[in-house]
Design a protein around this motif. Structure first.
Motif, PDB file in Angstrom:
ATOM      1  N   THR A  89       0.826  -1.202   0.000  1.00  0.00           N
ATOM      2  CA  THR A  89       0.000   0.000   0.000  1.00  0.00           C
ATOM      3  C   THR A  89       0.867   1.263   0.000  1.00  0.00           C
ATOM      4  O   THR A  89       0.591   2.209  -0.741  1.00  0.00           O
ATOM      5  CB  THR A  89      -0.901   0.020   1.253  1.00  0.00           C
ATOM      6  OG1 THR A  89      -1.470  -1.265   1.401  1.00  0.00           O
ATOM      7  CG2 THR A  89      -1.990   1.045   1.114  1.00  0.00           C
ATOM      8  N   GLN A  93       0.793   4.334  -2.439  1.00  0.00           N
ATOM      9  CA  GLN A  93       0.524   5.627  -1.799  1.00  0.00           C
ATOM     10  C   GLN A  93       1.563   6.677  -2.220  1.00  0.00           C
ATOM     11  O   GLN A  93       1.223   7.829  -2.469  1.00  0.00           O
ATOM     12  CB  GLN A  93       0.583   5.412  -0.279  1.00  0.00           C
ATOM     13  CG  GLN A  93       0.380   6.649   0.560  1.00  0.00           C
ATOM     14  CD  GLN A  93      -1.084   6.897   0.817  1.00  0.00           C
ATOM     15  OE1 GLN A  93      -1.827   5.995   1.184  1.00  0.00           O
ATOM     16  NE2 GLN A  93      -1.513   8.123   0.585  1.00  0.00           N
ATOM     17  N   ARG A 103      -7.580  12.192   1.253  1.00  0.00           N
ATOM     18  CA  ARG A 103      -7.189  10.885   1.782  1.00  0.00           C
ATOM     19  C   ARG A 103      -8.146   9.782   1.315  1.00  0.00           C
ATOM     20  O   ARG A 103      -7.721   8.703   0.933  1.00  0.00           O
ATOM     21  CB  ARG A 103      -7.162  10.963   3.307  1.00  0.00           C
ATOM     22  CG  ARG A 103      -6.602   9.722   3.953  1.00  0.00           C
ATOM     23  CD  ARG A 103      -6.349   9.941   5.423  1.00  0.00           C
ATOM     24  NE  ARG A 103      -5.262  10.905   5.661  1.00  0.00           N
ATOM     25  CZ  ARG A 103      -4.654  11.041   6.827  1.00  0.00           C
ATOM     26  NH1 ARG A 103      -5.022  10.316   7.845  1.00  0.00           N
ATOM     27  NH2 ARG A 103      -3.682  11.909   6.987  1.00  0.00           N
ATOM     28  N   SER A 104      -9.437  10.096   1.301  1.00  0.00           N
ATOM     29  CA  SER A 104     -10.399   9.052   0.921  1.00  0.00           C
ATOM     30  C   SER A 104     -10.304   8.754  -0.571  1.00  0.00           C
ATOM     31  O   SER A 104     -10.447   7.609  -0.990  1.00  0.00           O
ATOM     32  CB  SER A 104     -11.816   9.484   1.298  1.00  0.00           C
ATOM     33  OG  SER A 104     -12.159  10.653   0.586  1.00  0.00           O
ATOM     34  N   ARG A 107      -7.339   6.550  -1.025  1.00  0.00           N
ATOM     35  CA  ARG A 107      -7.612   5.211  -0.518  1.00  0.00           C
ATOM     36  C   ARG A 107      -8.481   4.433  -1.515  1.00  0.00           C
ATOM     37  O   ARG A 107      -8.248   3.244  -1.755  1.00  0.00           O
ATOM     38  CB  ARG A 107      -8.293   5.273   0.855  1.00  0.00           C
ATOM     39  CG  ARG A 107      -8.247   3.914   1.553  1.00  0.00           C
ATOM     40  CD  ARG A 107      -8.731   3.972   2.992  1.00  0.00           C
ATOM     41  NE  ARG A 107      -8.167   5.079   3.741  1.00  0.00           N
ATOM     42  CZ  ARG A 107      -8.865   5.809   4.614  1.00  0.00           C
ATOM     43  NH1 ARG A 107     -10.125   5.536   4.852  1.00  0.00           N
ATOM     44  NH2 ARG A 107      -8.287   6.791   5.269  1.00  0.00           N
TER      45      ARG A 107
END
Lengths: 255, 265
Positions: A89, A93, A103-104, A107
């Protein structure tokens, strides 16, 4: 988006590596570049993504970028280039951190690309825990995360064993089938070229010039290991390359 | 033996691979100390050659009980920590700058090469004039002594960061600062930490040297005093403290390495 190489020539010191290359990479196609070792195919790929600048000639991009594109020209490297201190991840990222995604949003992107590369179960693993094929899938997921206009793949399967290579080729084909992407795929492996390439560009040995361009009409999804049409293409490509490769092999490497 | 009978292929591989063996390190110490204890008791080591280990232990116990241990150890530790912190942080900063900028490299590498071989202790009188006879000169000495090896190991570590990772960062359009922070620094960390072992050992040596030249309290002062009285028990008690300090910092760095570098293969 379409990429165009316009009269590219380049030399390293006294050695001319590429001479007058003109090539168009049409949108939605995979263009494979094959050639004997040292013919400048990787150099050409670095020109395409702007990691290196040619002595003369121009690299041009034309047309709109796909919606949500964060990094139009995105590489997949032979040795994966994953940060060993970041998890799966974390590595994905990384390429989203310098963008202004919330951030969402990032994600959601990470979840999506992990699912597309079937890596969801390994999201917290460190690169040292992964096999070579898995590492390359992480690198592919990372490339997909930025929604590239053109993927630039530098011998992406060369560091893998032949079984893993077959599996990853199937992965690449199914990714392309679901969402056709534009790609330049550099390889020395003719079997990969005939499996993945809509168009195969054969470079001559140093100084690299375009020797031949072969188009393969068989849809990617219908290409199978041992397909006679592909085998015939591969045999012909090898005929074209054989003498060049032998001569290139006998040269002193001084680049 | 006939030529046709099957023979086993002789094994000739193996070896040349360090394996972790527990307890041997401690056993070496125990055997050595026991040997000296026996020798001093039996008389084949005269008590002018080496002190008896049990006497050193008793001296150490006295040090502990009278509170003198802390009176000597605390000033030493604070000098080491403050001096090494200054030297190491400046060293890492300069080392990273040398690693990143060719101009700074061209300018500073010869300077560092010129500073490195100077026995820093020779500069103590100068530091006393610059920073005073008190703590300042000791901090400066330890800081300079740890600075140069840290610079050299840091820029070496930055040079050794995998360039394909940096190209990867560039190819994804990461900013320069992101590449430095997220790729160069973590990639250089293993080299920086192993350089720290050397730097801090040098720091301990300089600490003692500085304290021998002018300090009321501190391990160095304690050893010097014991040495001038030929009080071998106290001298060795001091030396043991220094060794322990060395082992302690080394295992401290090993702990940090295990925590921060667990990603290494």
């Amino acid at each position: 988006m379409e990429l165009r190489l316009d009269a590219i020539s380049h030399r390293y010191g006294d050695v001319e590596v590429l001479s007058d290359i003109n090539l168009t990479i049409p949108e939605g196609q995979i263009v494979c570049i094959v050639g004997p070792s040292g013919c400048g195919k990787s150099t050409l790929l670095r020109f395409l993504g702007g990691l290196e600048a040619p002595d003369s000639g121009a690299v041009l991009q034309q047309g709109p970028q796909p919606p949500g594109c964060l990094n139009p020209l995105t590489y997949i490297f032979q040795d994966f280039a994953l940060l060993p201190w970041r998890s799966v991840t974390g590595n994905i990222q990384l390429v989203l951190e310098d963008t202004n995604l919330s951030r969402s949003e990032s994600r959601a992107i990470i979840d999506d690309v992990l699912a597309r590369t079937r890596l969801t179960d390994f999201r917290d693993a460190l690169p040292k825990q992964l096999s070579g094929g898995m590492k390359q899938r992480v690198a592919i997921a990372r490339a997909l995360a930025v929604t590239p206009a053109v993927m630039l793949m530098d011998e992406p399967l060369s560091a893998l064993d032949s079984q893993t290579r077959e599996l990853l080729m199937d992965d690449l084909i199914s990714l392309w089938e679901r969402a056709p992407f534009t790609a330049v795929y550099v390889t020395h492996n003719l079997a990969e070229a005939v499996r993945l390439g809509h168009r195969i560009v054969v470079l001559s040995r140093r100084p690299g010039t375009i020797q031949e361009v072969v188009e393969i009409d068989t849809p990617l999804a219908e290409r199978r290991l041992g397909d006679p049409v592909l085998e015939a293409h591969q045999a012909r490509l090898w005929q074209v390359m054989r003498d060049e490769a032998a001569a290139a092999d006998a040269e002193l490497a001084d680049v | 033996m006939s030529d046709n009978s099957p023979r086993p292929v002789p094994y000739r591989g193996g070896g040349f691979r360090p394996v972790h063996i527990r307890g041997v390190g401690i056993a070496t110490f125990v055997v050595l100390i026991a040997l000296i204890e026996w020798g001093t008791r039996a008389g084949w080591i005269s008590n002018l050659t080496l002190p008896r280990p049990s006497d050193v232990l008793i001296t150490f116990g006295d040090l502990w009980q009278t509170g003198l241990l802390w009176a000597h150890l605390l000033p030493s530790l604070s000098r080491l920590i403050i001096g090494a912190a200054m030297g190491v942080s400046a060293g890492i900063a300069v080392g990273v700058l040398i690693g990143l900028f060719s101009l700074i490299r061209a300018g500073l590498v010869p300077l560092v090469a010129a500073l490195f071989p100077i026995p820093k202790i020779a500069l103590l009188p100068l530091f006393v004039i610059w920073f005073g006879i008190d703590e300042g000169s000791k901090y400066a000495l330890i800081a300079l002594g740890t600075f140069t090896p840290t610079v050299v190991s840091t820029y070496g570590a930055v040079d050794n960061v995998d360039r394909t990772l940096i190209r990867m960062g560039q190819s994804f359009g990461l900013s320069w600062w992101s590449i430095v922070r997220k790729i160069v620094l973590p990639g250089a960390l293993p080299g920086i930490l192993s350089g720290l072992r050397v730097s801090i050992a040098i720091g301990i040596i300089l600490l003692v040297a500085a304290e021998m030249l002018g300090a009321q309290h501190g391990i160095g002062a304690y050893i010097l005093e014991a040495g001038s009285l030929y009080d071998l028990e106290r001298l060795f008690a001091g030396v043991v403290i220094l060794s322990a300090l060395g082992v302690l910092t080394s295992s401290g760095i090993a702990w940090v390495e295990r925590r921060l570098l667990s990603w290494r293969v």
